[in-house]
Design an enzyme around this catalytic site. Sequence first.
Site, PDB file in Angstrom:
ATOM      1  N   LEU A  17       0.817  -1.208   0.000  1.00  0.00           N
ATOM      2  CA  LEU A  17       0.000   0.000   0.000  1.00  0.00           C
ATOM      3  C   LEU A  17       0.855   1.265   0.000  1.00  0.00           C
ATOM      4  O   LEU A  17       0.577   2.220  -0.719  1.00  0.00           O
ATOM      5  CB  LEU A  17      -0.926   0.001   1.217  1.00  0.00           C
ATOM      6  CG  LEU A  17      -2.170  -0.881   1.116  1.00  0.00           C
ATOM      7  CD1 LEU A  17      -2.770  -1.110   2.500  1.00  0.00           C
ATOM      8  CD2 LEU A  17      -3.209  -0.263   0.192  1.00  0.00           C
ATOM      9  N   ASP A  36      11.670   2.991   4.085  1.00  0.00           N
ATOM     10  CA  ASP A  36      11.543   1.575   4.399  1.00  0.00           C
ATOM     11  C   ASP A  36      12.710   1.201   5.316  1.00  0.00           C
ATOM     12  O   ASP A  36      13.705   1.933   5.401  1.00  0.00           O
ATOM     13  CB  ASP A  36      11.565   0.719   3.121  1.00  0.00           C
ATOM     14  CG  ASP A  36      11.010  -0.681   3.346  1.00  0.00           C
ATOM     15  OD1 ASP A  36       9.785  -0.857   3.172  1.00  0.00           O
ATOM     16  OD2 ASP A  36      11.782  -1.583   3.721  1.00  0.00           O
ATOM     17  N   ASN A  89       2.214   5.673   6.893  1.00  0.00           N
ATOM     18  CA  ASN A  89       1.732   4.347   6.523  1.00  0.00           C
ATOM     19  C   ASN A  89       2.488   3.215   7.198  1.00  0.00           C
ATOM     20  O   ASN A  89       1.996   2.090   7.280  1.00  0.00           O
ATOM     21  CB  ASN A  89       1.832   4.190   4.995  1.00  0.00           C
ATOM     22  CG  ASN A  89       1.558   2.781   4.542  1.00  0.00           C
ATOM     23  OD1 ASN A  89       0.412   2.339   4.523  1.00  0.00           O
ATOM     24  ND2 ASN A  89       2.604   2.045   4.180  1.00  0.00           N
ATOM     25  N   TYR A 155      -2.684  -3.818  17.551  1.00  0.00           N
ATOM     26  CA  TYR A 155      -2.973  -3.137  16.282  1.00  0.00           C
ATOM     27  C   TYR A 155      -4.253  -2.308  16.383  1.00  0.00           C
ATOM     28  O   TYR A 155      -4.310  -1.162  15.900  1.00  0.00           O
ATOM     29  CB  TYR A 155      -3.093  -4.190  15.189  1.00  0.00           C
ATOM     30  CG  TYR A 155      -3.263  -3.681  13.789  1.00  0.00           C
ATOM     31  CD1 TYR A 155      -2.221  -3.049  13.123  1.00  0.00           C
ATOM     32  CD2 TYR A 155      -4.467  -3.871  13.110  1.00  0.00           C
ATOM     33  CE1 TYR A 155      -2.376  -2.614  11.817  1.00  0.00           C
ATOM     34  CE2 TYR A 155      -4.632  -3.440  11.806  1.00  0.00           C
ATOM     35  CZ  TYR A 155      -3.583  -2.811  11.166  1.00  0.00           C
ATOM     36  OH  TYR A 155      -3.740  -2.384   9.872  1.00  0.00           O
ATOM     37  N   LYS A 159      -4.376   1.725  15.827  1.00  0.00           N
ATOM     38  CA  LYS A 159      -5.151   2.320  14.743  1.00  0.00           C
ATOM     39  C   LYS A 159      -6.305   3.181  15.258  1.00  0.00           C
ATOM     40  O   LYS A 159      -6.636   4.210  14.656  1.00  0.00           O
ATOM     41  CB  LYS A 159      -5.670   1.222  13.818  1.00  0.00           C
ATOM     42  CG  LYS A 159      -4.577   0.556  12.984  1.00  0.00           C
ATOM     43  CD  LYS A 159      -3.811   1.547  12.132  1.00  0.00           C
ATOM     44  CE  LYS A 159      -2.916   0.867  11.116  1.00  0.00           C
ATOM     45  NZ  LYS A 159      -2.150   1.842  10.294  1.00  0.00           N
ATOM     46  N   THR A 189      -3.460  -7.296   0.638  1.00  0.00           N
ATOM     47  CA  THR A 189      -2.133  -7.068   1.197  1.00  0.00           C
ATOM     48  C   THR A 189      -1.563  -8.404   1.651  1.00  0.00           C
ATOM     49  O   THR A 189      -2.212  -9.443   1.563  1.00  0.00           O
ATOM     50  CB  THR A 189      -2.204  -6.120   2.411  1.00  0.00           C
ATOM     51  OG1 THR A 189      -2.964  -6.764   3.450  1.00  0.00           O
ATOM     52  CG2 THR A 189      -2.865  -4.790   2.038  1.00  0.00           C
TER      53      THR A 189
END
Length: 310
Positions: A17, A36, A89, A155, A159, A189
């Site tokens: 993504l 990255d 992201n 997670y 989020k 993904t």
Amino acid sequence: MGLDGKVAIVTGSGRGLGLAYAAELARQGAAVVVNDVDARTAADAVASIEAAGGRAVAVVAPVGSTETAKQLVAAAVENFGRLDILVTNAGVLRDTVLWKMSDDDFDTVIGVHLRGTFTAVREAVLHLREQNEGGRIICIGSPTGQRGNFGQTNYAAAKAGIVGMVRTWALELKRAGITANAVIPVAATAMTATVPYFAAAVEADAAGEPMPAFFRHDLGFGTSEDVAGLVAYLASDAAAGVTGQAIGVGGDRIQVWSHPEPVVTAYRAGGWSYDALEESFDEEFGGQLQSVGESFPPLPDELQRPAPTA
């Protein structure tokens, strides 16, 4: 091009993504700082953007620390002269049920997703306010943060926290002309590739074929590229009036998620004691309690795939 002359940072953009976001921002004219943790992956991402006619540089570093946030902003300014857009992201998963989740499982996910978003946005905003030309903050959320998901305490917390921060930042940054929004993507993904329910969609995507309409329309489940258009739009001048929103996108579907609001309200003179609640709770609220997690409709027969064997 809608983003001509703009400069963007996209964390976690070496693949998946994140790379789709970076590539679309570049396609719309923005210069992009790719990020990255793996040098080869970051270099390949930059090369793919440049091969398509875009401009990009890489910062190889894990997000979370203020040091990395400073590196990202410095790379934008030193290479392209300014900063206009930040897309947070970068993420990592450490899925397990609550009673098996270690401190490290929890801290790692919170550190990358939640702290990483906070430090990157704080550093970007320091520069954007000094630059005094507005800006765009786009943070990536998840349906898990909106509704919960089995095995994802860390997670879900991260989020959900990101969306909470976005709503706060929309208030704090309004005067500076900086918008802050959350994007809630639903796409093929590495995580969804292992879920049998999505197997037919993942197969089609891997083969370069269109996903079945059931996934794209009914579930709002599509490719990374299906999400990238919204990210680029929110980064543009056209979205100057959009801030503080959580917007879901995937496949053929786009949704604006509601802010948490009361669904039923009741009053009782003298307040709600234990006895009063025991007597009246089911009557007042029983039919209005909210569901948790996501539920999916049954797969059509032609899209059924056998569960993988161990």
